[in-house]
Design an enzyme around this catalytic site. Structure first.
Site, PDB file in Angstrom:
ATOM      1  N   ASN A  88       7.648   4.936 -16.232  1.00 31.50           N
ATOM      2  CA  ASN A  88       7.406   6.481 -16.085  1.00 31.50           C
ATOM      3  C   ASN A  88       6.048   6.902 -16.306  1.00 31.50           C
ATOM      4  O   ASN A  88       5.263   6.595 -17.104  1.00 31.50           O
ATOM      5  CB  ASN A  88       8.257   6.904 -17.371  1.00 31.50           C
ATOM      6  CG  ASN A  88       9.750   7.028 -17.250  1.00 31.50           C
ATOM      7  OD1 ASN A  88      10.254   7.023 -15.714  1.00 31.50           O
ATOM      8  ND2 ASN A  88      10.576   6.641 -17.944  1.00 31.50           N
ATOM      9  N   HIS A  89       6.090   7.568 -15.356  1.00 30.80           N
ATOM     10  CA  HIS A  89       4.558   8.444 -15.400  1.00 30.80           C
ATOM     11  C   HIS A  89       4.688   9.672 -16.156  1.00 30.80           C
ATOM     12  O   HIS A  89       5.781  10.067 -16.465  1.00 30.80           O
ATOM     13  CB  HIS A  89       4.173   9.199 -14.094  1.00 30.80           C
ATOM     14  CG  HIS A  89       3.681   7.869 -12.973  1.00 30.80           C
ATOM     15  ND1 HIS A  89       3.147   8.299 -12.086  1.00 30.80           N
ATOM     16  CD2 HIS A  89       4.030   6.522 -13.008  1.00 30.80           C
ATOM     17  CE1 HIS A  89       2.977   7.019 -11.158  1.00 30.80           C
ATOM     18  NE2 HIS A  89       3.406   6.064 -12.251  1.00 30.80           N
ATOM     19  N   PRO A  90       3.544  10.245 -17.037  1.00 34.68           N
ATOM     20  CA  PRO A  90       3.729  11.240 -17.672  1.00 34.68           C
ATOM     21  C   PRO A  90       4.273  12.756 -16.809  1.00 34.68           C
ATOM     22  O   PRO A  90       3.868  12.839 -15.828  1.00 34.68           O
ATOM     23  CB  PRO A  90       2.564  11.597 -18.280  1.00 34.68           C
ATOM     24  CG  PRO A  90       1.428  10.688 -17.411  1.00 34.68           C
ATOM     25  CD  PRO A  90       2.292   9.607 -16.877  1.00 34.68           C
ATOM     26  N   THR A  96       1.288  14.145 -12.811  1.00 39.45           N
ATOM     27  CA  THR A  96       2.064  13.028 -12.978  1.00 39.45           C
ATOM     28  C   THR A  96       1.076  11.893 -12.723  1.00 39.45           C
ATOM     29  O   THR A  96       1.506  10.613 -13.082  1.00 39.45           O
ATOM     30  CB  THR A  96       3.458  12.574 -12.233  1.00 39.45           C
ATOM     31  OG1 THR A  96       3.036  12.726 -10.813  1.00 39.45           O
ATOM     32  CG2 THR A  96       4.450  13.888 -12.760  1.00 39.45           C
TER      33      THR A  96
END
Ligand SMILES: CC(C)(COP(=O)(O)OP(=O)(O)OC[C@H]1O[C@@H](n2cnc3c(N)ncnc32)[C@H](O)[C@@H]1OP(=O)(O)O)[C@@H](O)C(=O)NCCC(=O)NCCS
Length: 210
Positions: A88-90, A96
């Site tokens: 997961n990207h932030p 992102t």
């Protein structure tokens, strides 16, 4: 007939004597600090043997914190893989873009909660399924081909689709409780093989007496 041997790398030998190089007992080829894999759990894939861990869980890289736990007698078909938490990207900011992965000193940084992925015993994961971060799959569940599993799957459920939803339960709640209590996967292999017919035909009464 020799008993199933959990120490093998390639456990499938065809009747003509040819050893299948594409079906592997995961426990015997993966040495990864955050992967735990039970005996007899196999994966079929056509990549290089040394790349099996990466093919199975491509985002469980150095610096990740989540774990992938796979029980015993799990069957994972070709094309299936686990997208674990570190994929997961932030998302809480404006961008992102994962700026921090491009510098070794900040590589493991991620403000997202880390969630382990857990697959119970005797789960069958069909062809090309994708298991999303933090999903927990109960024992005896079946994941239909090409599913994207985004939510937990109860024991002995059959789920399918994108996102995967319940197709049916394999047994009643009462029988599922008995099966979980039976925990045949913890029996010695001699006892499992002596009771194969009952396991294959679903003869719970015979299994309870075994
Ligand atoms: C999940 C599976 C086991 C279901 O088999 P089944 O019990 O015989 O089920 P059916 O074919 O009768 O289908 C039951 C329902 O599930 C749906 N379904 C079946 N496979 C599905 C899939 N891959 N994705 C989404 N839905 C699926 C059917 O459309 C049907 O829906 P309906 O009741 O609304 O008509 C089977 O479809 C499957 O995906 N097997 C995996 C095979 C595989 O990948 N093998 C790899 C080598 S090990």
């Amino acid at each position: 007939m020799p008993l199933l041997d959990p120490t093998l790398i390639f456990p499938v030998t065809h009747p003509d004597g040819r050893v299948s190089r594409t079906t592997v007992y995961l426990k015997n080829i993966i040495d990864h600090p955050r992967m735990e894999i039970g005996d007899y759990s196999y994966y079929t894939h056509y990549g290089k043997l040394a790349e099996t861990a990466e093919i199975l869980a491509p985002y469980l890289f150095t610096g990740s914190h989540e774990r992938l736990v796979i029980g015993k007698f799990v069957q994972i078909a070709r094309g299936s893989y686990f997208v674990t938490s570190s994929a997961n990207h932030p998302m809480s900011g404006i961008t992102t873009y994962p700026f921090r992965i491009f510098k070794p000193e900040t590589f493991g940084y991620n403000d997202l909660p880390v969630k382990d992925t857990v697959v119970g015993h005797d789960v069958w994961i069909g062809h090309d399924a994708v298991i999303m971060p933090g999903v927990q799959i109960g024992a005896g569940a079946i994941i239909a081909a090409s599913s994207v599993v985004t939510r937990n799957v109860p024991p002995y459920a059959v789920v399918g689709g994108n996102p995967a939803t319940l197709i049916r339960m394999r047994y009643t709640d009462e029988i599922i409780a008995e099966l979980l209590d039976l925990a045949w996967w913890d029996w010695p292999i001699e006892k499992i093989e002596a009771n194969l017919q009952a396991l294959e035909t679903g003869d719970l009464e015979a299994l309870k007496k075994a």
